[in-house]
Design an enzyme around this catalytic site. Sequence first.
Site, PDB file in Angstrom:
ATOM      1  CE1 TYR A  40      22.688 -24.708  25.570  1.00 51.05           C
ATOM      2  CE2 TYR A  40      22.900 -22.455  26.377  1.00 51.05           C
ATOM      3  CZ  TYR A  40      22.907 -23.821  26.609  1.00 51.05           C
ATOM      4  OH  TYR A  40      23.118 -24.296  27.882  1.00 51.05           O
TER       5      TYR A  40
ATOM      6  CB  ALA B  45      15.903 -19.343  20.651  1.00 53.91           C
TER       7      ALA B  45
END
Length: 253
Positions: free
Chosen positions: A158, A160
């Site tokens: 998430y 990233a």
Amino acid sequence: MDFKGKTVIVTGGSRGIGAAISYMFAANGANVMVDYLPVEKDIEGLKQLEQEVHNIGGVVDSFGGDVASPEEMDQLVAKTLERFGGLDILVNSAGFTRPATVESMTPDLWKSGIEVNLSGAFYITQAASRHMISQGSGKIIFIGSAGSITGGGGSVAYSAAKAGINGMVRALSKELAPKGINVNAVLPALIETDLLRDKEPDVEKRNKYIQRIPIGRFGTPEDVAYMVLFLASEYAGFISGQNIIVDGGSTYK
């Protein structure tokens, strides 16, 4: 802010932050096309949203499409143009997080996190921008996350993906601003939605998060929607390429 005569697509627009954005645009005169995933929670949210919009005399239509499918996002734009005759604003609100440690992160969970939160936002943006470029105007707004800065959000996939949104906004602004299209992102944190409740189901533990918020409360979906409408309005004509945090002061506390 008056959006009469304007048409907006809101992905993930049937629940949570997306539903607040959809409702607020409709309440301010826009034609709203809500993209939703045809699953039970989204369908129930859509029914409630449609009723609320109809109660105020607003205009809303919907499309059940997966943002992770480029073909379905092309169809979403095509339906919007057929239904309303134009497209002025795109709000990328679709997303999800599933808490997982790096040790428990499966390849499928990693891929779905990146595909929905990052690639899906690109697919609909690509489809919408083709029309916006041809008309020489448009507003594109991403719902990112302060987790792209803090590393919060429940999983590395998430955070990233949301960090990728920040870079996409800057790159797209350089490309599209000269063509009359403003591109920005709103980065919420600690907003009281299903996403926060899924991340921490225990109410007592969740309420302890408030200690991290200088303003002293959780944010609401409406807090995010107000910023989105501002960025979509004529008042934000000189703002592009920005990732604007809406977090009650918590990110840099």
